[in-house]
Design an enzyme around this catalytic site. Structure first.
Site, mmCIF file in Angstrom:
data_model
loop_
_atom_site.group_PDB
_atom_site.id
_atom_site.type_symbol
_atom_site.label_atom_id
_atom_site.label_comp_id
_atom_site.label_asym_id
_atom_site.label_seq_id
_atom_site.Cartn_x
_atom_site.Cartn_y
_atom_site.Cartn_z
ATOM 1 N N HIS A 228 0.855 -1.195 0.000
ATOM 2 C CA HIS A 228 0.000 0.000 0.000
ATOM 3 C C HIS A 228 0.887 1.241 0.000
ATOM 4 C CE1 HIS A 228 1.168 -0.443 4.230
ATOM 5 N NE2 HIS A 228 0.972 0.871 4.331
ATOM 6 N N HIS A 285 4.779 0.140 -0.158
ATOM 7 C CA HIS A 285 5.523 -0.653 0.824
ATOM 8 C C HIS A 285 4.627 -1.712 1.442
ATOM 9 C CE1 HIS A 285 3.743 2.808 2.893
ATOM 10 N NE2 HIS A 285 3.731 2.086 3.995
ATOM 11 N N ARG A 295 7.598 -8.990 15.427
ATOM 12 C CA ARG A 295 8.067 -7.679 14.971
ATOM 13 C C ARG A 295 7.052 -6.615 15.372
ATOM 14 N NH1 ARG A 295 7.372 -4.724 10.068
ATOM 15 N NH2 ARG A 295 9.064 -3.213 9.965
#
Ligand SMILES: C=C1C[C@]23C[C@@]1(O)CC[C@H]2[C@@]12CCC[C@@](C)(C(=O)O1)[C@H]2[C@@H]3C(=O)O
Ligand SMILES: O=C(O)CCC(=O)C(=O)O
Ligand SMILES: [Fe+2]
Length: 358
Positions: A228, A285, A295
């Protein structure tokens, strides 16, 4: 009345059932609903290139040229010497870790409403895909007090203080980056009236998006956050020490942005692309996931006052470069994105008048 982004989705509710959030920790195999193939996202290809994103020291004497070049070629860059205390980066990472490790029933007490903008949930863009993303998120817009009180009835003030301090530093940094980037194109402080009397963009609005990508049994077949662009002027992203962020350039393909302790990633968003009349691309990205480590990423999504008309800067328009986009507000752009997702820029480009934009 002072308007915020909070009511932007009232007329564009997004239906994403929270009921099927899996218990990520107990899964040994990727459920089919989380298994992505190229047909689930045309951009679902592996990373290939050994190119790397520009890394810029903000104390470099040539910083404006470097920022301008990175914005023009990549629409993104990584920064160091940015002035945000590392203690504050540790604090926001601690907050994010504490939030996502809460039991799911506690997190759901602060669930984002279908027509709301703040709170806990899966990424909004989930509604555009058949497969589910291997992540959970929490969006903060305005005061987090009510939501944080639901999450941490006795400690919410401690966490609110971290958000407030983070926002103050990020707002200053975003303003500085904006002038560096635009300065490289010859745009001066007088060219942007809404930046205010001391050019500090005090009227800007922002959201903080906290993302968690749990350990994944089959990371190559999963997607943390699908490709997006951000609907912002700029996004400043802090990632913990687990890699996952990837960015795309047409002539390069996908590259991974390695986490460098203490550094921040800056993305050009769709509104800065519009403001620069297409000179700066907004960067595509996504986030991939990891087999061994969970993460976290913390995005500061920065934009103009939500009802301010944004259009290509007159200084960047001339007979050879006619305006590519009509004027529209951040709110209108988010509403467009809620319907047209990654086609939003080309959608508005095909309209000459913002009257036709929902
Ligand atoms: C202001 C906003 C930008 C954003 C939608 C939002 O209302 C708040 C969350 C933002 C975020 C973060 C994750 C990726 C993204 C595409 C999404 O689904 O929610 C962005 C939105 C955006 O930039 O369009
Ligand atoms: O987790 C990441 O690295 C990307 C997050 C992101 O793109 C976002 O929050 O908009
Ligand atoms: Fe993003």
């Amino acid at each position: 009345m002072h308007s915020t982004l909070s009511d932007v989705f009232i007329s564009h509710p997004i239906h994403i059932p929270l009921s099927n959030l899996p218990d990520f920790t107990s899964l040994r195999h990727l459920p089919d609903s989380y298994t992505w193939t190229p047909k689930d996202d045309l951009l679902f290809s592996a990373s290939s290139s050994d190119e790397s994103l520009p890394f810029i020291d903000l104390s470099d004497p040539h910083v404006a040229t470097r920022v301008g070049h990175a914005c023009t070629t990549w629409g993104a860059f990584q920064i160091t010497n940015h002035g945000v205390p590392s203690r504050l980066l540790d604090d926001i990472e601690f907050l994010t870790g504490s939030l996502f490790q809460l039991p799911v029933n506690r997190k759901l007490k602060a669930a984002r409403r279908e027509d709301g903008i703040s709170g806990y949930g899966v990424a909004r863009i989930a509604s555009f895909f058949n497969k589910q993303m291997w992540s959970e998120g929490f969006t903060v817009i305005g005061s987090p007090l009510d939501d944080f009180h639901k999450l941490w009835p006795r400690q919410h003030l401690k966490y609110c203080k971290i958000i407030q301090e983070y926002e103050e530093h990020m707002q200053k940094l975003a303003a500085k980056l904006m002038w560096l980037a635009l300065g490289a194109l010859g745009v001066e402080e007088k060219d942007i009236e809404w930046a205010g009397p001391i050019s500090d963009f005090q009227g800007a609005q922002a959201a903080i998006q906290l993302n968690h990508y749990p350990i994944c049994p089959e990371p190559d077949r999963a997607m943390g956050l699908a490709a997006h662009t951000d609907s912002t002027l700029l996004t400043i992203l802090y990632q913990n020490n687990t890699a996952g962020l990837q960015i795309f350039r047409d002539d390069v393909g996908w590259i991974t942005v390695p986490p460098v302790p203490g550094s921040l990633v800056v993305n050009v968003g769709d509104l800065l692309h519009i403001l620069t009349n297409g000179i700066f691309p907004s960067v595509l990205h996504r986030a991939r996931v990891n087999h061994l480590r969970s993460r976290f990423s913390m995005a500061y999504l920065w934009g103009p006052p939500s009802d301010l008309m944004i259009s290509p800067l007159p200084k960047l328009v001339d007979p050879l470069h006619s305006p590519l986009y009509p004027s529209l507000t951040w709110k209108q752009y988010l509403a467009t994105k809620a319907t047209h997702f990654n086609q939003s820029l080309s959608f508005i480009r095909n309209y000459l008048s913002s009257d036709q934009i929902s």
